[in-house]
Scaffold this motif. Structure first.
Motif, PDB file in Angstrom:
ATOM      1  N   ARG A  42     -13.406 105.512  33.566  1.00 17.95           N
ATOM      2  CA  ARG A  42     -14.874 106.508  33.502  1.00 17.95           C
ATOM      3  C   ARG A  42     -14.859 107.738  33.946  1.00 17.95           C
ATOM      4  N   MET A  43     -13.902 107.789  34.734  1.00 21.92           N
ATOM      5  CA  MET A  43     -13.670 109.374  35.566  1.00 21.92           C
ATOM      6  C   MET A  43     -12.462 110.368  34.920  1.00 21.92           C
ATOM      7  N   THR A  44     -11.496 109.189  33.873  1.00 20.25           N
ATOM      8  CA  THR A  44     -11.035 110.133  32.423  1.00 20.25           C
ATOM      9  C   THR A  44     -11.398 110.612  31.682  1.00 20.25           C
ATOM     10  N   ALA A  45     -12.581 109.617  30.694  1.00 16.81           N
ATOM     11  CA  ALA A  45     -13.364 110.521  29.865  1.00 16.81           C
ATOM     12  C   ALA A  45     -14.781 111.726  30.862  1.00 16.81           C
ATOM     13  N   VAL A  46     -14.938 111.774  31.727  1.00 19.39           N
ATOM     14  CA  VAL A  46     -15.594 113.059  32.747  1.00 19.39           C
ATOM     15  C   VAL A  46     -14.557 114.021  32.679  1.00 19.39           C
ATOM     16  N   SER A  47     -13.543 114.247  32.496  1.00 19.94           N
ATOM     17  CA  SER A  47     -12.625 115.067  33.454  1.00 19.94           C
ATOM     18  C   SER A  47     -12.503 115.608  32.181  1.00 19.94           C
ATOM     19  N   ALA A  68     -14.483 117.268  37.158  1.00 21.28           N
ATOM     20  CA  ALA A  68     -13.191 116.212  37.534  1.00 21.28           C
ATOM     21  C   ALA A  68     -11.854 117.187  37.053  1.00 21.28           C
ATOM     22  N   VAL A  69     -10.588 117.173  37.775  1.00 22.44           N
ATOM     23  CA  VAL A  69      -9.636 118.337  36.513  1.00 22.44           C
ATOM     24  C   VAL A  69      -8.460 117.550  36.567  1.00 22.44           C
ATOM     25  N   ALA A 109     -19.572 106.348  29.926  1.00 18.08           N
ATOM     26  CA  ALA A 109     -19.467 104.678  30.265  1.00 18.08           C
ATOM     27  C   ALA A 109     -18.609 103.833  28.459  1.00 18.08           C
ATOM     28  N   ARG A 110     -18.685 105.187  27.699  1.00 13.70           N
ATOM     29  CA  ARG A 110     -17.212 104.689  26.406  1.00 13.70           C
ATOM     30  C   ARG A 110     -15.790 104.834  27.205  1.00 13.70           C
ATOM     31  N   GLY A 111     -15.781 105.382  28.056  1.00 15.30           N
ATOM     32  CA  GLY A 111     -14.652 105.446  28.890  1.00 15.30           C
ATOM     33  C   GLY A 111     -13.119 106.722  28.295  1.00 15.30           C
ATOM     34  N   ALA A 112     -12.249 106.496  28.257  1.00 15.96           N
ATOM     35  CA  ALA A 112     -11.345 106.873  27.821  1.00 15.96           C
ATOM     36  C   ALA A 112     -10.078 106.274  28.449  1.00 15.96           C
ATOM     37  N   ALA A 113      -9.069 106.163  27.588  1.00 16.27           N
ATOM     38  CA  ALA A 113      -7.694 105.491  27.939  1.00 16.27           C
ATOM     39  C   ALA A 113      -6.727 106.721  28.201  1.00 16.27           C
ATOM     40  N   PRO A 114      -6.472 106.368  29.972  1.00 15.98           N
ATOM     41  CA  PRO A 114      -5.183 107.019  30.239  1.00 15.98           C
ATOM     42  C   PRO A 114      -4.473 107.141  29.754  1.00 15.98           C
TER      43      PRO A 114
END
Length: 198
Positions: A42-47, A68-69, A109-114
């Protein structure tokens, strides 16, 4: 004529039942997907959207606000917005809540894979890089104390910091003391100079 209407009604009823079953399956699949979603994703998606302002409430009662950087498997870096200072590293364990506009919350909430490198960049890894670069920092503890200086060593579960004013280089004659801090007691690490994290 009545038979035609009867068969049409049956056909409509079957279509409605199939559509309801398909919707139920989609809903269940979405619940399962969300149940597997991590804070890192979730934080990856935000960043990935620098326009999103995150409000990060920390366990000591302090708040860090900004985009978020960078994100690792157990930390997030928030840009504090100061040109003379760098980002604030926050361990996930020190986060009490993360706020953002509702639309951004839903998008996250869709997320992003790190990426593969991101998955290996633990807080300890980043701290050891700060040791290598001799970056001045201010470490905030769960007790609300700030320790300013330079991190001398970063181990698996703790760090050593040489205390000195952030505006001066780490020289033995300017060091006023040393502290050993367990990483579990670290709420945030503010970089006192801009340093790229990834």
């Amino acid at each position: 004529m009545r038979w035609d209407r009867f068969f049409e009604d049956l056909e409509d009823q079957l279509d409605s039942e199939e559509e309801a079953e398909r919707a139920a399956l989609d809903t269940e699949a979405e619940r399962l997907r969300f149940a597997r979603l991590t804070l890192t994703e979730r934080m990856t998606a935000v960043s990935r959207d620098p326009a999103v302002e995150a409000v990060v409430d920390l366990v000591d009662g302090s708040v860090v606000t900004g985009p978020a950087v960078a994100v690792g498997p157990d930390w997030v870096a928030i840009d504090g917005g100061s040109r003379s200072r760098g980002a604030v590293l926050v361990p996930f364990a020190a986060i009490e809540a993360v706020g953002m506009p509702h639309a951004d919350l839903l998008r996250s909430a869709r997320g992003a894979a790190p990426g593969p490198l991101q998955e290996r960049m633990t807080l300890g890894f980043v701290l050891r890089d700060l040791v290598r670069r001799r970056v001045p920092v201010t470490v905030r503890s769960t007790g609300g104390r700030d320790f300013s200086g330079t991190i001398d060593r970063a181990a698996s579960d703790h760090l050593d910091i040489a205390l000195h004013d952030c505006g001066v280089p780490r020289r033995s004659d300017l060091v006023t003391g040393h502290r050993l801090l367990p990483l579990l007691a670290v709420v945030s690490v503010r970089l006192e100079s801009p340093v790229p994290l990834v």
